[in-house]
Structure formats: structure tokens, C-alpha cells
Write an enzyme that holds these catalytic residues in place. Structure first.
Site, PDB file in Angstrom:
ATOM      1  N   CYS A 118       0.838  -1.199   0.000  1.00 18.47           N
ATOM      2  CA  CYS A 118       0.000   0.000   0.000  1.00 18.47           C
ATOM      3  C   CYS A 118       0.875   1.251   0.000  1.00 18.47           C
ATOM      4  O   CYS A 118       0.626   2.204  -0.749  1.00 18.47           O
ATOM      5  CB  CYS A 118      -0.924  -0.001   1.216  1.00 18.47           C
ATOM      6  SG  CYS A 118      -2.153   1.326   1.210  1.00 18.47           S
ATOM      7  N   CYS A 119       1.928   1.253   0.832  1.00 17.42           N
ATOM      8  CA  CYS A 119       2.863   2.385   0.866  1.00 17.42           C
ATOM      9  C   CYS A 119       3.546   2.561  -0.490  1.00 17.42           C
ATOM     10  O   CYS A 119       3.758   3.694  -0.948  1.00 17.42           O
ATOM     11  CB  CYS A 119       3.919   2.178   1.941  1.00 17.42           C
ATOM     12  SG  CYS A 119       3.345   2.394   3.636  1.00 17.42           S
ATOM     13  N   CYS A 201      -0.752   8.695   6.918  1.00 16.61           N
ATOM     14  CA  CYS A 201      -2.143   8.440   6.531  1.00 16.61           C
ATOM     15  C   CYS A 201      -2.994   8.238   7.784  1.00 16.61           C
ATOM     16  O   CYS A 201      -2.522   7.698   8.792  1.00 16.61           O
ATOM     17  CB  CYS A 201      -2.214   7.199   5.648  1.00 16.61           C
ATOM     18  SG  CYS A 201      -1.429   7.395   4.038  1.00 16.61           S
ATOM     19  N   CYS A 204      -3.257   4.801   9.477  1.00 13.06           N
ATOM     20  CA  CYS A 204      -1.978   4.220   9.875  1.00 13.06           C
ATOM     21  C   CYS A 204      -1.233   5.060  10.915  1.00 13.06           C
ATOM     22  O   CYS A 204      -0.055   4.819  11.181  1.00 13.06           O
ATOM     23  CB  CYS A 204      -1.082   4.043   8.650  1.00 13.06           C
ATOM     24  SG  CYS A 204      -1.809   2.979   7.385  1.00 13.06           S
ATOM     25  N   CYS A 228       8.351   3.552   5.400  1.00 15.72           N
ATOM     26  CA  CYS A 228       7.414   3.297   4.304  1.00 15.72           C
ATOM     27  C   CYS A 228       8.114   3.041   2.983  1.00 15.72           C
ATOM     28  O   CYS A 228       7.481   2.684   2.000  1.00 15.72           O
ATOM     29  CB  CYS A 228       6.453   4.478   4.149  1.00 15.72           C
ATOM     30  SG  CYS A 228       7.275   6.018   3.705  1.00 15.72           S
TER      31      CYS A 228
END
EC number: 1.8.4.10
Length: 238
Positions: A118-119, A201, A204, A228
Site C-alpha cells: 500500500c505504501c 495516513c 496508519c 514506508c
């Protein structure tokens, strides 16, 4: 390059921000970029870079999962520094659709691998577009933030991105950063005073409990070193 960086590091060692930033802007040739996530460190750098906006391209990454408070400080920053053009880079729509279809909308909670993917989609890929063609990348990294950042230099070669990274705040403490913010009335994310010392985010990031390290609130459900993929420290063999 090794000798050049050694020379420049010696030149700016001990310099105040008001001196080191324009010195590097003037004495380092090539395209220069500055990345901001609107955290306290980046806000301080924005204040010092704004007078030299014509020589440095400023950008931010919008992952699509930001806190509303981050957008609020984005607007306040634009209002305070109207000459500073902040370009915004977004993830690819097809990448997001594919990730959500296979992992779920919040699939990053499932495993470290899912979170890193996702990162990669939301941050690393857009970053590559933002720094394409750049020779110098100015960042808000500080040694105090994590073990991974304790061994960095003010100026160092970033092997992964094939450019020089300039970390003017590397040796600054958080108290020193806060003092600069207060002195110049620099816009600050309202979450900061609620314990969000490192803001990423929304799904997170959480506030820190008293005594926790700076980045404990990032990917708080994971153990171990947490990055990340934007800032991975490598050895200095050029």
C-alpha cells in the site's frame, strides 16, 4: 561525488538553517526538489525555502488517505507563503483499484507485506515521479526520529534514487524545531498538539503515549523498524 559531499558537509557543519539552506541552493548544481508532508519539520523547512522558491521545486504526496487536518495546514501554508508553488502527486487510479480488489480497502492491516505494498502504491511510486530528473532532494529527516536515521549525514548519496539527499534538520532536536515554529508563527498541523508527532495516513497513524519514541504512532500494529520506503538508509560507498 564523495569528495564533493565531504567538502559541502564540512562547509555547512554548524551553520544555522538561514545560512545552510541558501548555501546549498547556491553551491549545488542541478535540479533541486523539496518534499513536504506538512509535519512540523517540513513546515520549518518550508519557511526557510520559501524565499528561494524559484530555485527549488516543492511537492507533496497525496495518498488519498490523509487526515483532514493535513489538508487544513496545507491551505494555511499556501496562504502564508503565496509565492511557493506546492505541486501535488497522486497514486495511479488503476493501482489503487487493483489493490482494493485483491486486499480490501484496509488490507494494509493484514500483514507487513500488504502494508508495504500500500505504501509503495500510494507513496513510493508517486515519489519517483516527483523526484524524476532531480539532482538534490531536500528532506525534513532528523537523527532523533529513529535508529534508521541516526547514521545519516547532512548531505549524502541516495543510491536507491540516484541523487543527493540534503537533510538540513538532521542534528536539530524537537525542542529546537518547536522554538522556530513559535518564533516565526509557522502553521502547524492541529494534530501535533494532540500527540501526533509523526503524521502519515489517517488509518496508519495514532497519537503517542507519554514516553513513546517519535515513530511509534506510525503503523502502530507492527513491531520492529518502521519505514514506508521513502527514506531507506544505505551505506556510503559511492
Amino acid at each position: 561525488m564523495k569528495e564533493k559531499l565531504k567538502y559541502l558537509n564540512n562547509e555547512i557543519k554548524g551553520m544555522a538553517l538561514a545560512d545552510s539552506i541558501p548555501y546549498i541552493i547556491k553551491n549545488f548544481e542541478g535540479k533541486k526538489v523539496f518534499s513536504t508532508s506538512f509535519g512540523i519539520e517540513d513546515q520549518v523547512l518550508t519557511h526557510y525555502i520559501a524565499p528561494y522558491a524559484e530555485f527549488v521545486s516543492t511537492f507533496t504526496l497525496d495518498t488519498g488517505r490523509q487526515f483532514n487536518e493535513t489538508y487544513e495546514v496545507f491551505q494555511k501554508t499556501q496562504n502564508k507563503y503565496p509565492n511557493l508553488d506546492i505541486a501535488t502527486f497522486f497514486p495511479e487510479e488503476q493501482d489503487i483499484k487493483a489493490y482494493v480488489a485483491s486486499q480490501g480497502i484496509n488490507g494494509f492491516y493484514n500483514s507487513v507485506e500488504s502494508r508495504k505494498e500500500c505504501c509503495r502504491i500510494r507513496k513510493v511510486v508517486p515519489l519517483q515521479k516527483a523526484i524524476k530528473g532531480a539532482d538534490l532532494w531536500i528532506t525534513g529527516l532528523r537523527a532523533e526520529q529513529s535508529e534508521n536515521r541516526e547514521h545519516m549525514d547532512l548531505l549524502e548519496w541516495d543510491e536507491a534514487n540516484q541523487l543527493v539527499k540534503f537533510n538540513p534538520l538532521l542534528l536539530y532536536t524537537l525542542k529546537e524545531i518547536e522554538a522556530i515554529v513559535n518564533t516565526y508563527n509557522i502553521p502547524l498541523n492541529s494534530l501535533y498538539k494532540k500527540g501526533y508527532l509523526s503524521i502519515g495516513c489517517a488509518p496508519c497513524t495514532r497519537a503517542l503515549a507519554e514516553g513513546e519514541p517519535f515513530r511509534a504512532g506510525r503503523w502502530w500494529w507492527e513491531d520492529g523498524k518502521k519505514e514506508c520506503g521513502l527514506h531507506i538508509h544505505t551505506d556510503k560507498n559511492y
